[in-house]
Design a protein around this motif. Sequence first.
Motif, PDB file in Angstrom:
ATOM      1  N   VAL A 119       0.748  -1.290   0.013  1.00  0.00           N
ATOM      2  CA  VAL A 119      -0.111   0.030   0.002  1.00  0.00           C
ATOM      3  C   VAL A 119       0.937   1.298  -0.210  1.00  0.00           C
ATOM      4  N   ASP A 120       0.342   2.295  -0.700  1.00  0.00           N
ATOM      5  CA  ASP A 120       1.147   3.610  -0.572  1.00  0.00           C
ATOM      6  C   ASP A 120       0.958   4.358   0.811  1.00  0.00           C
ATOM      7  N   ARG A 121       1.823   3.982   1.647  1.00  0.00           N
ATOM      8  CA  ARG A 121       1.552   4.549   3.038  1.00  0.00           C
ATOM      9  C   ARG A 121       1.842   5.961   3.092  1.00  0.00           C
ATOM     10  N   ALA A 122       2.596   6.511   1.942  1.00  0.00           N
ATOM     11  CA  ALA A 122       2.783   7.878   2.473  1.00  0.00           C
ATOM     12  C   ALA A 122       1.473   8.767   1.988  1.00  0.00           C
ATOM     13  N   LYS A 123       0.587   8.261   0.888  1.00  0.00           N
ATOM     14  CA  LYS A 123      -0.438   8.832   0.466  1.00  0.00           C
ATOM     15  C   LYS A 123      -1.925   8.523   1.535  1.00  0.00           C
ATOM     16  N   LEU A 124      -1.451   7.402   2.180  1.00  0.00           N
ATOM     17  CA  LEU A 124      -2.507   6.792   3.161  1.00  0.00           C
ATOM     18  C   LEU A 124      -2.407   7.626   4.286  1.00  0.00           C
ATOM     19  N   GLU A 125      -1.419   7.846   4.830  1.00  0.00           N
ATOM     20  CA  GLU A 125      -1.021   8.209   6.259  1.00  0.00           C
ATOM     21  C   GLU A 125      -1.566   9.431   6.861  1.00  0.00           C
ATOM     22  N   PRO A 126      -1.814  10.445   5.753  1.00  0.00           N
ATOM     23  CA  PRO A 126      -2.413  11.874   6.256  1.00  0.00           C
ATOM     24  C   PRO A 126      -3.895  11.479   6.363  1.00  0.00           C
ATOM     25  N   LEU A 127      -4.358  10.410   5.939  1.00  0.00           N
ATOM     26  CA  LEU A 127      -5.681  10.341   5.997  1.00  0.00           C
ATOM     27  C   LEU A 127      -6.286   8.885   6.754  1.00  0.00           C
ATOM     28  N   ALA A 128      -5.246   8.419   7.488  1.00  0.00           N
ATOM     29  CA  ALA A 128      -5.154   7.144   8.040  1.00  0.00           C
ATOM     30  C   ALA A 128      -6.323   7.146   9.050  1.00  0.00           C
ATOM     31  N   GLY A 129      -6.739   7.767   9.694  1.00  0.00           N
ATOM     32  CA  GLY A 129      -7.589   7.618  10.708  1.00  0.00           C
ATOM     33  C   GLY A 129      -7.244   6.661  11.882  1.00  0.00           C
ATOM     34  N   ASN A 130      -8.017   5.537  11.704  1.00  0.00           N
ATOM     35  CA  ASN A 130      -7.569   4.299  12.752  1.00  0.00           C
ATOM     36  C   ASN A 130      -6.974   3.085  11.918  1.00  0.00           C
ATOM     37  N   PHE A 131      -6.146   3.594  10.916  1.00  0.00           N
ATOM     38  CA  PHE A 131      -5.402   2.712  10.097  1.00  0.00           C
ATOM     39  C   PHE A 131      -4.608   1.653  11.035  1.00  0.00           C
ATOM     40  N   ASP A 132      -3.873   2.101  12.045  1.00  0.00           N
ATOM     41  CA  ASP A 132      -3.028   1.350  12.555  1.00  0.00           C
ATOM     42  C   ASP A 132      -3.640   0.309  13.351  1.00  0.00           C
ATOM     43  N   ALA A 133      -4.713   0.497  13.828  1.00  0.00           N
ATOM     44  CA  ALA A 133      -5.548  -0.455  14.731  1.00  0.00           C
ATOM     45  C   ALA A 133      -6.092  -1.598  13.611  1.00  0.00           C
ATOM     46  N   PHE A 134      -6.610  -0.954  12.586  1.00  0.00           N
ATOM     47  CA  PHE A 134      -7.115  -1.967  11.567  1.00  0.00           C
ATOM     48  C   PHE A 134      -6.057  -2.770  10.667  1.00  0.00           C
ATOM     49  N   GLU A 135      -4.706  -2.076  10.819  1.00  0.00           N
ATOM     50  CA  GLU A 135      -3.659  -3.226  10.199  1.00  0.00           C
ATOM     51  C   GLU A 135      -3.389  -4.370  11.174  1.00  0.00           C
ATOM     52  N   ARG A 136      -3.362  -3.909  12.561  1.00  0.00           N
ATOM     53  CA  ARG A 136      -2.902  -4.852  13.282  1.00  0.00           C
ATOM     54  C   ARG A 136      -3.766  -6.001  13.366  1.00  0.00           C
ATOM     55  N   GLN A 137      -5.105  -5.580  13.322  1.00  0.00           N
ATOM     56  CA  GLN A 137      -6.154  -6.721  13.630  1.00  0.00           C
ATOM     57  C   GLN A 137      -6.226  -7.560  12.321  1.00  0.00           C
ATOM     58  N   VAL A 138      -6.296  -6.815  11.187  1.00  0.00           N
ATOM     59  CA  VAL A 138      -6.698  -7.636   9.825  1.00  0.00           C
ATOM     60  C   VAL A 138      -5.286  -8.629   9.529  1.00  0.00           C
ATOM     61  N   THR A 139      -4.304  -8.046   9.965  1.00  0.00           N
ATOM     62  CA  THR A 139      -2.905  -8.905   9.687  1.00  0.00           C
ATOM     63  C   THR A 139      -2.941 -10.124  10.701  1.00  0.00           C
ATOM     64  N   THR A 140      -3.468  -9.790  11.834  1.00  0.00           N
ATOM     65  CA  THR A 140      -3.389 -10.921  12.897  1.00  0.00           C
ATOM     66  C   THR A 140      -4.260 -11.858  12.638  1.00  0.00           C
ATOM     67  N   TYR A 141      -5.468 -11.527  12.264  1.00  0.00           N
ATOM     68  CA  TYR A 141      -6.604 -12.572  12.046  1.00  0.00           C
ATOM     69  C   TYR A 141      -6.735 -13.224  10.467  1.00  0.00           C
ATOM     70  N   TYR A 142      -6.685 -12.255   9.689  1.00  0.00           N
ATOM     71  CA  TYR A 142      -6.886 -12.819   8.345  1.00  0.00           C
ATOM     72  C   TYR A 142      -5.762 -13.123   7.559  1.00  0.00           C
ATOM     73  N   THR A 143      -4.973 -13.907   8.095  1.00  0.00           N
ATOM     74  CA  THR A 143      -3.649 -14.498   7.520  1.00  0.00           C
ATOM     75  C   THR A 143      -4.180 -15.364   6.160  1.00  0.00           C
TER      76      THR A 143
END
Lengths: 748, 225
Positions: free
Chosen positions: A284-308
């Motif tokens: 993903v284009d993190r540089a583009k995403l991060e200014p508008l990331a909102g709860n991105f960190d929490a989403f990334e943590r959960q989805v990569t943990t559960y949806y392997t």
Amino acid sequence: MSDNLTRRDFLLYGGATIAGVTLGELGRRTLAAADARAAAWPSRGVETWATTVCRECAGGCGVRVRLMDGVPVKLEGNPLCPVARGKLCAKGQAAIESYYDPDRLVGPARRTARSGQPAWTRLTSTEAIALAAERLRQAIATPAGIVVLAADERGPLADAWTRFWRAANARLAWTPMPTAARLGPRLEVLTGAQGDPVFDLERATYVLSFGAPIVEDWLSGVWTQRSFGRFRRGSGHARGRLVQIDSRRSATARKADEWLAATVEQQVILAYGVASVLLRENRVDRAKLEPLAGNFDAFERQVTTYYTPDNVASATGVPVVTILRLARELASASRPLVAVNADAPAALADAVFTLDALVGAFDRPGGVFAKTGDPVLDRADAVEALRDVAAGRLRPKVLVFGDSSPLRALDAPADASAIAANCDFVISLSPYLDESAAIADFLLPVDVAIESWQAMLPATAVAADLVAVTRPAVPRRLETQDRAALLQSLGTAIGGSVEAACDWRSSEDVVGAELKRLARAARGTPYATTYETNWVRQLESGGWWASPADSEQEFVDRVLTVGGWIDPWFDPNQLTEALHAHGGLAFPIPESPPAVRDVAASPATSEEVALAADVVPAPVEPPRFPLKLFAFTPATVNPAGNLNQPALFELLGQPEGKPWRLWVELNPETAAQQDIANGAAVRITSAHASIDAVAVHVTGLPPETAALSFVPGGPTDGRWARLVGPDVRQLWGEDPASRPCAVRIARS
Amino acid sequence: MARWGLVIDLDRCTGCQACVVACKHENNVPFSTPETARGGRLMTWLQLVAADLPGRPTASALPLMCQQCDRPPCTDVCPTSATYLNPEGIVAQIYPRCIGCRYCTNACPYAVKVFNWTAPDWPDAMAPMRNPDVSLRPKGVVETCTFCHHRLIAARERARAAGREIAPDDYVPACVATCPAEAMVFGDLSDPHSEVAALAGSPRAFRWMEELGTQPKVIYLREGE
């Protein structure tokens, strides 16, 4: 209804009864008078053209009517309409059959016996309005005394309809149409943007579709089909690649470069699985995403943990390598787009928009834009209201059908007699011999599309503001009513606040007021060629507007002549702006690993096969209903208008060569076990009913599933709709929650 | 002299069948019933058929109409010259000459010549919908796609009235006019500058059953990369 009257009797009597209304002596005389001009055929050959708007779906395509000596003979697309651009779909072409339908209701009539009994009396318009107003007046004082159901439309005429019934204290409900507006609330949850999503299919280079019927009737049929053609072979980019994830081999799956069979629940898991791979592999284009990331960190943590990939593969049956490949293809495409069906459940729509956000599709050519505007109203669901009435939870004094759309839904009660039994009085405004007319006590047929004034907002597809506006293309053929004029007459007869709500005398007044509003808005233009539309866009974005007419009347005439008005100026950054205001993306946070395992729709994993080999199976009885049956509505079925169009019935089951038939799709191996050949007549049996259909082999369909076409024709409909076949809703009885239902299929 | 041809891009075609309905209404092709369809007597000049094409995982949906062959097998066998190849390459049909022997339906490898088993019939209320530019066929003749030849005649008349030559956009069959996916392109194959001629030379172009040597002027463009 008498105690010894069966449901079948009810339907048959209902059909015969309505046939009497349409074909009785009065009806025959009316039709004969209306068809007097036919006696002059062959014509003198004077050809003229008129403009109208197609009402077969919510797309709002512009139509040109070819008239020979004033008689309509053919419909063509309006080349100036920005939605149709001169083209029409099969339903649009067949719409002329609705005008000439020999089973159209010829005028107002009243059932003079108890519900379901075959006795009708024709009424004059004055008598009909007086009687209907009397019933409505009595019901107004009762809470939920009036229930009004119709297809969901937008525009000034639809607003007038809503205003009238609200003034009458009616409980309003709508059949949602499969448009982008249905996805608006899900886009708002993620981005905060209020409005409809606009999918830029034409400029995409790779489309991952989660059940979106792209080549069928997705969002705005004709617009989408043209976009698909250009996506595939448009100038300026390489051939677009389409991957379709669908529960059956739909027409879109047939056209796709790759089809993966997955149920809707599995599609949600698969979407998060692809998101997980994108994040794990840092695609993903993190540089583009991060200014508008909102709860991105929490989403990334959960989805990569559960949806392997392993978890997703075991939950969906899609191999890990395929999940990895899909994610990598999506990330490496220059303009990827993730698409979803308009009536997808909220969880799937959320997952799809999440993927669009991750691949940077928002506010990007070939991606997703937002056409923001008024917030989408929370519309009560007509089918739910109908189920409440059928179950006796709601007992209105008057039930009004604006059209038959609620009765045609897959979840609607198959037994319409229960609805009639729980209402004191049923009024149908449908112009056709159809499901609502069959259970009505009172028929007040309104004009069909090409006889009507039109002012509607086409379903969102074009990145612009549009209003489709036309005058009647042909004179009224029968003794039908202008819908707004009918409401106004009812309002006058009822009096009070209802009368006050009607600030019009006819649809012409409503349309005229809209045209004056557009003229005073000092923006946009009457429908124009692509070149002219682009020129207006240039002028407007440059801060200057050139009036397309010298006077308000000239403007009105031009809009009515060309069939509508467009303001092509469009802000392509509305999602980004909304995200800034919203505090960034609000991703849905998965709280647990994927747990749904639809054994019936997915093959066992290799580990399960190995485990099973070690266990000596106990002898078990084969299940009585071993197949899971999904029902689907073919794209040529008309959800709201006239079902009685023979040209469309010839298209059913094509290209497999099964016109006029219901067909059931089976995996060839499943069919072979039952000795069912491709094209064989079969009987489908559930715990509730049995129906006949034709078998079609589909390689790749999960072996324990079957897919059955649903065409809501029945014995109460017009002469052609009666021939199509049984109502498949009988298979799951009266409980929509039992869909998909368990069935067995055998040769008949 | 023009040589009219049609290119259908199967990669663009969505199988929506708008062309099928447009053809039916334009050419006064009567409606069928379940019984006529089950008996294999569906009256249609243009139909979507399933075709196994190389490189596709599943059968493709192919819009199939008269292929307007340059060497049409049907004309060779017609004992009354009711069907013939006109100077512009359109396989035409003179209904009053047709005796209904069905030699042509047997000779056509594409099975697109349809014998008319019943007199065309519409409910009285629908009679005004018929196109006065197209003749009604009596029972017992063979019907087929004519590339909407009546539209060519009308286009010529319009051009003549305007004192000009017929332009490429003047004459378009009903199926092409309505195709929402813009998958159909029609025009003069003998004009090297026409879009249809350019597409006919595409590496994706093929003729249906071209190994038979019938030299169709309906040209398909293959799906896929």
